[in-house]
Design an enzyme around this catalytic site. Structure first.
Site, PDB file in Angstrom:
ATOM      1  N   LYS A  78      43.608  33.131  24.641  1.00 40.30           N
ATOM      2  CA  LYS A  78      43.112  34.384  25.222  1.00 40.30           C
ATOM      3  C   LYS A  78      43.621  35.555  24.382  1.00 40.30           C
ATOM      4  O   LYS A  78      44.798  35.579  24.008  1.00 40.30           O
ATOM      5  CB  LYS A  78      43.608  34.509  26.666  1.00 40.30           C
ATOM      6  N   SER A 159      39.450  37.274  34.519  1.00 43.12           N
ATOM      7  CA  SER A 159      39.305  37.918  33.231  1.00 43.12           C
ATOM      8  C   SER A 159      39.280  36.959  32.048  1.00 43.12           C
ATOM      9  O   SER A 159      38.801  37.327  30.973  1.00 43.12           O
ATOM     10  CB  SER A 159      40.448  38.916  33.018  1.00 43.12           C
ATOM     11  N   SER A 183      42.591  35.389  37.526  1.00 47.75           N
ATOM     12  CA  SER A 183      41.940  35.413  36.210  1.00 47.75           C
ATOM     13  C   SER A 183      41.946  34.090  35.455  1.00 47.75           C
ATOM     14  O   SER A 183      41.295  33.991  34.409  1.00 47.75           O
ATOM     15  CB  SER A 183      42.585  36.478  35.319  1.00 47.75           C
TER      16      SER A 183
END
Lengths: 497, 98
Positions: A78, A159, A183
């Site tokens: 990420k 997210s 997330s």
């Protein structure tokens, strides 16, 4: 079998017996990214050359007998984790061009264990969002599609949307994510894969771009519960560079996946039965409980009375911490700078931050600034911290009666771009089942368990006691075995697009 | 509690985010929508409840102290490498003292 179809456990075995090399495995994933990511947009930065070089180094280590637990396993990272020498954007224009001079502890741990990084995965800006649509680098396409409306562009959740989409589409064997209110678990559920947010303090937050420091935790995505367990063992561990990181041993989480759930008491919180929840989510939840009962667990009704206050509490605590954490983006030390001729320092700050932050981030910074401002602190922030204590107490009392809690992971399957965008609060409701574990600091695992009538994946969530990820993995693996989830997304490596 | 336009401008200024006049009304409506929604917390009885300040679950040991030692330093070039403007070994900013 195409190399992108491996589980992490399977790839590790194939690498160990020499059936495949790390270079071949990485090359297959690099090619998958090349073939698919133009459509999916799961990666903000791709690093194919570094990945292949790392894979060759991995093969060399293996030949020397120095293979680590993740030797040669290609992962997506990420783009909230700082990676030394590789651009880290947090999905924001304001960090454009930022090249970290240091490595986050979690990614350093993964490298130490032999993992290969394919690139930096797309995300909602500063991890604020549930759709990946707030990214300054564009949305991410969910590789799944609706049976009756295959053209609808579905979101991967957020997210950590790029991480989840990359793993679901077979562009990586696993990925890192972070979870502040859901997330990891919500995108895992939307993309039909597994993902765990561990106990607060299990993973170091050092080098992760901060959103809300008392809620943020790193965790893995993978296509099986066992693979998540394997990744988490490498990611976790005490780190003197994060004072909130827990100084306690990291268990063999993968071994816990094989534990029986016989005799475990599984809680069903009545407050998680919400009006308006689609019937397929209710059905899946009941089915999950039935699977656990058949495996010998005892199902116990419990109450978590402050559940309905969790989201409003979160939307005070998280923006307050964000407004403080994001004060550092000032156009002076790194990233974007916007100034007019004759701008003074204050004007430079204000122009940089107005241009560099997207609408949702600006909104949350302003909410946070307001609830922390003189005269409102007690009414909002202190009040929210007290309600947070009550939410944590609800769980503490539940642990006297149960060993783990089962809930749906999300209130719906993946939605389409453009849905839920008219009102910020509608988007916030996506985290209704996940946010409580962040507020209480507890581990939560999302595991794919079924399909909705449109053929979209749905997930269940297992919540556990602090630092008892092992029970969470045992329950999650039992659900995984019973569910036998075999459905595949329409877009994935090896399928002609 | 409902924010008036003056408060919206003040909050934006405190947050150091430039807010053009034509956006004030929209931002005001959004913030008031969210604040109206979180207002429901006022209904919770929190008499005598200790606020939970960090993320560490209760019953887990508090944050440790470490030795007060210098653990870092001497990396000015690394730190300045990302600066949008630098002058020598310093970050460059617009003139702040006349």
């Amino acid at each position: 079998m195409h190399p992108t179809e491996f589980t992490i456990a399977g790839a590790a075995a194939a690498l160990a017996e020499g059936a495949i090399s790390a270079e071949e495995l990485t090359r297959a994933h690099v090619e998958a990214i090349e073939a698919l990511d133009g459509r999916i947009n799961a990666f903000i930065t791709r690093t194919p050359e570094q990945a292949l070089e790392a894979a060759r180094a991995s093969d060399a280590r293996r030949r020397r007998g120095e293979a680590g637990p993740l030797e040669g396993i290609p992962l997506a990272i990420k783009d909230l984790f700082c990676t030394e020498g590789v651009q880290t954007t947090a999905g924001s224009r304001i960090l454009g061009g930022f090249i970290p001079p240091y490595e986050s502890t979690v990614t350093a741990n993964l490298r130490r264990d032999g993992a290969v990084f394919l690139g930096k995965a797309n995300l909602d800006e500063f991890a604020m969002g549930s759709s990946n649509l707030t990214s300054a680098y564009g949305g991410v396409l969910n590789p799944w599609s609706r049976r009756n409306d295959p053209e609808a562009r579905l979101v991967p959740g957020g997210s950590s949307g790029g991480s989840a989409a990359a793993v679901a589409a077979r562009m990586a064997l696993g990925a890192t994510g972070t979870d502040t209110g859901g997330s990891i678990r919500q995108p895992a559920a939307f993309c039909g894969i597994a993902g765990i947010k561990p106990t607060y303090g299990r993973c170091s937050r050092y080098g992760i771009v901060a959103f809300a420091s008392s809620l943020d935790q790193a965790g893995p995505f993978a296509r099986t519960v066992e693979d998540c367990a394997i990744l988490l063992r490498s990611m976790a561990g005490h780190d003197p560079k994060d004072s909130t990181s827990a100084d306690r041993p990291v268990p063999d989480f993968a071994a816990a996946c094989g534990r029986s759930v016989k005799g475990l008491r599984i809680g069903v919180p009545k407050e998680y039965r919400l009006d308006g929840t689609p019937p397929e989510i209710e059905r899946l939840w009941r089915q999950g409980l039935e699977w656990l009962r058949e495996a010998g667990a005892e199902i116990v009704d419990i109450s978590l009375p402050h559940t309905k206050y969790a989201l409003p509490t979160y939307y005070i605590v998280a923006p307050a911490e964000a407004s403080s954490n994001l004060a550092r983006y000032d156009g002076v030390r790194f990233g974007l700078r916007v100034a007019e001729k004759g701008s003074d320092l204050r004007d430079l700050y204000e122009r940089t931050r107005a241009a560099g932050f997207g609408a949702e981030v600006r909104r949350r910074i302003m909410i946070g600034t307001y609830v922390l401002s003189a005269g409102y602190y007690d009414a909002y922030y202190l009040k929210a911290q007290k309600v947070r204590a009550l939410i944590a107490r609800d769980f503490r009392e539940a642990w006297a009666k149960v060993d783990a809690i089962l809930t749906p992971a999300t209130p719906s399957a993946a939605f389409a771009e453009g849905e839920n965008t008219d009102d910020p609060i509608k988007m916030y409701l996506n985290d209704v089942f996940t946010v409580t574990a962040n507020l209480a600091g507890l581990p939560g695992l999302a595991v794919p368990a079924g399909l909705d009538p449109q053929g979209l994946p749905l997930g269940l969530q297992v919540i556990g006691r602090p630092f008892d990820e092992e029970t969470v993995f045992a329950v999650g693996a039992a659900i995984e075995r019973a569910a036998g989830f075999k459905a595949l997304p329409a877009i994935r490596a090896g399928v002609p697009g | 509690m409902s924010l008036d336009t003056a408060t919206v401008r003040r909050v934006a200024a405190l947050a150091r985010i430039r807010l053009p006049e034509e956006e004030v009304a929209r931002v005001q409506a959004e913030l008031n929508g969210i604040l109206g929604w979180i207002e429901q917390l006022q209904a919770v009885d929190t008499e005598g409840v200790e606020p939970m300040a960090g993320g560490t679950p209760e019953g887990i040991a508090a944050m440790p102290m470490r030795e007060d030692l210098v653990t870092d330093g001497g990396i000015a070039e690394k730190i300045l490498a990302n600066a949008p403007d630098r002058e020598g070994a310093y970050f460059g900013v617009p003139k702040v003292v006349e």
